[in-house]
Write a protein that holds these residues in place. Sequence first.
Motif, PDB file in Angstrom:
ATOM      1  N   SER A   8      -9.566 -39.183 -23.611  1.00 39.80           N
ATOM      2  CA  SER A   8      -9.412 -37.779 -24.130  1.00 39.80           C
ATOM      3  C   SER A   8      -9.005 -38.182 -25.507  1.00 39.80           C
ATOM      4  N   ILE A   9      -9.424 -37.479 -26.418  1.00 44.71           N
ATOM      5  CA  ILE A   9      -8.997 -37.618 -27.867  1.00 44.71           C
ATOM      6  C   ILE A   9      -8.619 -36.086 -28.420  1.00 44.71           C
ATOM      7  N   ASN A  10      -7.828 -35.883 -29.181  1.00 46.18           N
ATOM      8  CA  ASN A  10      -7.528 -34.710 -30.117  1.00 46.18           C
ATOM      9  C   ASN A  10      -7.480 -35.250 -31.352  1.00 46.18           C
ATOM     10  N   LEU A  11      -8.588 -34.711 -32.176  1.00 51.96           N
ATOM     11  CA  LEU A  11      -8.421 -35.097 -33.629  1.00 51.96           C
ATOM     12  C   LEU A  11      -7.770 -34.179 -34.590  1.00 51.96           C
ATOM     13  N   ALA A  12      -7.211 -33.155 -33.990  1.00 52.36           N
ATOM     14  CA  ALA A  12      -6.245 -32.306 -34.782  1.00 52.36           C
ATOM     15  C   ALA A  12      -4.897 -33.175 -34.786  1.00 52.36           C
ATOM     16  N   ASN A  13      -4.686 -33.781 -34.082  1.00 54.46           N
ATOM     17  CA  ASN A  13      -3.432 -34.839 -34.531  1.00 54.46           C
ATOM     18  C   ASN A  13      -3.502 -36.251 -34.180  1.00 54.46           C
ATOM     19  N   ASN A  14      -4.877 -36.661 -33.890  1.00 52.75           N
ATOM     20  CA  ASN A  14      -5.121 -37.780 -33.808  1.00 52.75           C
ATOM     21  C   ASN A  14      -4.804 -38.809 -32.854  1.00 52.75           C
ATOM     22  N   THR A  15      -4.469 -38.365 -31.697  1.00 46.46           N
ATOM     23  CA  THR A  15      -3.898 -38.844 -30.505  1.00 46.46           C
ATOM     24  C   THR A  15      -5.050 -39.083 -29.510  1.00 46.46           C
ATOM     25  N   TYR A  16      -4.938 -40.194 -28.733  1.00 48.92           N
ATOM     26  CA  TYR A  16      -5.745 -40.530 -27.637  1.00 48.92           C
ATOM     27  C   TYR A  16      -5.089 -40.729 -26.348  1.00 48.92           C
ATOM     28  N   SER A  17      -5.759 -40.753 -25.009  1.00 48.99           N
ATOM     29  CA  SER A  17      -5.056 -41.229 -23.818  1.00 48.99           C
ATOM     30  C   SER A  17      -6.224 -41.877 -22.872  1.00 48.99           C
ATOM     31  N   PHE A  18      -5.846 -42.702 -21.963  1.00 52.17           N
ATOM     32  CA  PHE A  18      -6.445 -42.909 -20.895  1.00 52.17           C
ATOM     33  C   PHE A  18      -6.141 -42.422 -19.652  1.00 52.17           C
ATOM     34  N   GLU A  19      -7.010 -42.204 -18.842  1.00 49.03           N
ATOM     35  CA  GLU A  19      -6.600 -41.872 -17.186  1.00 49.03           C
ATOM     36  C   GLU A  19      -7.519 -42.510 -16.421  1.00 49.03           C
ATOM     37  N   GLU A  20      -7.140 -43.200 -15.306  1.00 49.69           N
ATOM     38  CA  GLU A  20      -8.029 -43.662 -14.286  1.00 49.69           C
ATOM     39  C   GLU A  20      -8.767 -42.899 -13.569  1.00 49.69           C
ATOM     40  N   VAL A  21      -9.717 -42.966 -13.293  1.00 50.37           N
ATOM     41  CA  VAL A  21     -10.792 -42.135 -12.247  1.00 50.37           C
ATOM     42  C   VAL A  21     -10.278 -42.667 -10.949  1.00 50.37           C
ATOM     43  N   GLU A  22      -9.514 -42.044  -9.904  1.00 49.46           N
ATOM     44  CA  GLU A  22      -9.119 -42.453  -8.874  1.00 49.46           C
ATOM     45  C   GLU A  22     -10.456 -42.787  -7.827  1.00 49.46           C
ATOM     46  N   THR A  23     -11.441 -41.740  -7.636  1.00 55.34           N
ATOM     47  CA  THR A  23     -12.503 -41.772  -6.820  1.00 55.34           C
ATOM     48  C   THR A  23     -13.651 -41.310  -7.617  1.00 55.34           C
ATOM     49  N   VAL A  24     -14.661 -42.455  -7.520  1.00 53.30           N
ATOM     50  CA  VAL A  24     -16.089 -42.407  -8.153  1.00 53.30           C
ATOM     51  C   VAL A  24     -16.812 -41.943  -7.207  1.00 53.30           C
ATOM     52  N   PRO A  25     -17.689 -40.857  -7.232  1.00 54.29           N
ATOM     53  CA  PRO A  25     -18.471 -40.451  -6.267  1.00 54.29           C
ATOM     54  C   PRO A  25     -19.920 -41.293  -6.537  1.00 54.29           C
ATOM     55  N   GLU A  26     -20.905 -41.197  -5.386  1.00 56.37           N
ATOM     56  CA  GLU A  26     -22.050 -41.832  -5.661  1.00 56.37           C
ATOM     57  C   GLU A  26     -22.810 -41.095  -6.645  1.00 56.37           C
ATOM     58  N   ALA A  27     -23.629 -41.993  -7.538  1.00 61.55           N
ATOM     59  CA  ALA A  27     -24.336 -41.515  -8.580  1.00 61.55           C
ATOM     60  C   ALA A  27     -25.608 -40.677  -8.330  1.00 61.55           C
ATOM     61  N   PHE A  28     -25.881 -39.661  -8.938  1.00 57.63           N
ATOM     62  CA  PHE A  28     -27.207 -38.650  -8.469  1.00 57.63           C
ATOM     63  C   PHE A  28     -28.633 -39.567  -8.619  1.00 57.63           C
ATOM     64  N   SER A  29     -29.207 -39.411  -7.918  1.00 56.19           N
ATOM     65  CA  SER A  29     -30.558 -40.087  -7.961  1.00 56.19           C
ATOM     66  C   SER A  29     -31.376 -39.907  -9.022  1.00 56.19           C
ATOM     67  N   SER A  30     -31.200 -38.393  -9.392  1.00 52.00           N
ATOM     68  CA  SER A  30     -32.098 -38.065 -10.555  1.00 52.00           C
ATOM     69  C   SER A  30     -31.389 -36.668 -11.002  1.00 52.00           C
ATOM     70  N   VAL A  31     -31.936 -36.521 -12.552  1.00 50.31           N
ATOM     71  CA  VAL A  31     -31.209 -35.084 -13.089  1.00 50.31           C
ATOM     72  C   VAL A  31     -32.387 -34.710 -13.829  1.00 50.31           C
ATOM     73  N   THR A  32     -32.723 -33.464 -13.680  1.00 52.37           N
ATOM     74  CA  THR A  32     -33.835 -32.881 -14.517  1.00 52.37           C
ATOM     75  C   THR A  32     -33.400 -31.567 -15.148  1.00 52.37           C
ATOM     76  N   VAL A  33     -33.721 -31.493 -16.276  1.00 51.92           N
ATOM     77  CA  VAL A  33     -33.473 -30.092 -16.973  1.00 51.92           C
ATOM     78  C   VAL A  33     -34.492 -29.076 -16.950  1.00 51.92           C
ATOM     79  N   THR A  34     -34.163 -27.857 -16.348  1.00 53.77           N
ATOM     80  CA  THR A  34     -35.102 -26.889 -16.004  1.00 53.77           C
ATOM     81  C   THR A  34     -34.661 -25.711 -16.737  1.00 53.77           C
ATOM     82  N   GLY A  35     -35.577 -24.639 -16.691  1.00 53.54           N
ATOM     83  CA  GLY A  35     -35.196 -23.226 -17.235  1.00 53.54           C
ATOM     84  C   GLY A  35     -36.340 -22.904 -18.064  1.00 53.54           C
ATOM     85  N   ASN A  36     -36.191 -21.556 -18.668  1.00 54.99           N
ATOM     86  CA  ASN A  36     -36.964 -20.866 -19.377  1.00 54.99           C
ATOM     87  C   ASN A  36     -37.351 -21.199 -20.976  1.00 54.99           C
ATOM     88  N   ALA A  37     -36.093 -22.268 -21.324  1.00 57.69           N
ATOM     89  CA  ALA A  37     -36.124 -22.758 -22.716  1.00 57.69           C
ATOM     90  C   ALA A  37     -37.278 -23.947 -22.857  1.00 57.69           C
TER      91      ALA A  37
END
Length: 355
Positions: A244-273
């Motif tokens: 996470s970064i905040n460029l208003a005060n140039n700070t940053y931080s890290f946080e560990e991701v405790e649980t990582v889910p299974e990755a999606f098998s596919s991702v598709t963009v849909t819609g009227n655009a």
Amino acid sequence: MIALLKKSLFLSALVLLASCSEEDEKLTVDAEEAALVANLDIDRISLDQTNPGNPAVTVSWSEAEYSIPTPISYVVQFANTTDFENPVNAANTTNTEVTLAMSAVNNSANALGFVPFEWQQAYIRVKASIGTTDSQIQYSEPIEVMLYPYFSYPYDDYYLVGAATAPGWSNDNNNPLLFRNPFNENQYSYTGKFNQDFFKILAQRGQWAPQYGVEGGNLKLRATEDQPDPPAIESTVSGYRTLSINLANNTYSFEEVETVPEAFSSVTVTGNAGGDVSLTALAFDPHIWYVRSTPLESGSITFSANGMTYGGETEFSGTATVDGGNIPVPVKDDYEIWFNDITGEYAMIPLNFSK
């Protein structure tokens, strides 16, 4: 082409009530309005997106008259109604003339909510006040002008580079995009895989400046190539982490991701655009999906993945949730799109309008 607006204005009469105190003084402002002097095509300004720094319009006016000599400040304001209920300040000056660039007028039109690439009615007036105190305010009569604004993408985008991240130390290797907070343009985050190593943040792929490194525990900007190269940021452990970064005060931080889910098998963009567009997962991190360029019409999109539809309500960046609505696509263009299947964060960059 410079459209020249000349408005001769004398500010309307104002009488300050005198009190018994010697510190108070009666001031009178005399007023008289003259004719508008304009050159050809004064009532229509087509804003040129290919030359945003070129002059678009010059507004000039006669000096406001106060009963005693005093410095006067002027503000050129735009509005979409004659009552100027929500005016936009386009320029501040102590002179009686100002030339506005294409970008300045276009930014004013955008702030007023004007639709890109359509002719719309705007109004211009000049606000006068005494010195820097914003007192004894008076306004000129408004001038009408038709504007044809272009679309302006107002955000900065940032990318990862370094041995801790997917592209390594190549500054033009499909460097992953940081996800911008849709409600705070200074806040960015990236949840994904990091190596135990070092990295930096780039403002543009293929260039080493501007970039952010670290100094004294905060982010350090290297704005140009001739400035010293700041030390790299360290990822102290390997694994899935949220930067996470905040460029208003140039700070940053890290946080560990405790649980990582299974990755999606596919991702598709849909819609009227646009038609269905399949995203590609990073080889380095299968939770980060992207397409570097795909044409979209003005409209909306969603993300389809694992039999579910993910959507959001904010344009250009946000967090998609199941059945979260349609993500707005405000302008026709070729878009770079990124999606994070851990957080649901998405980002969309209109490539022909980005900085």
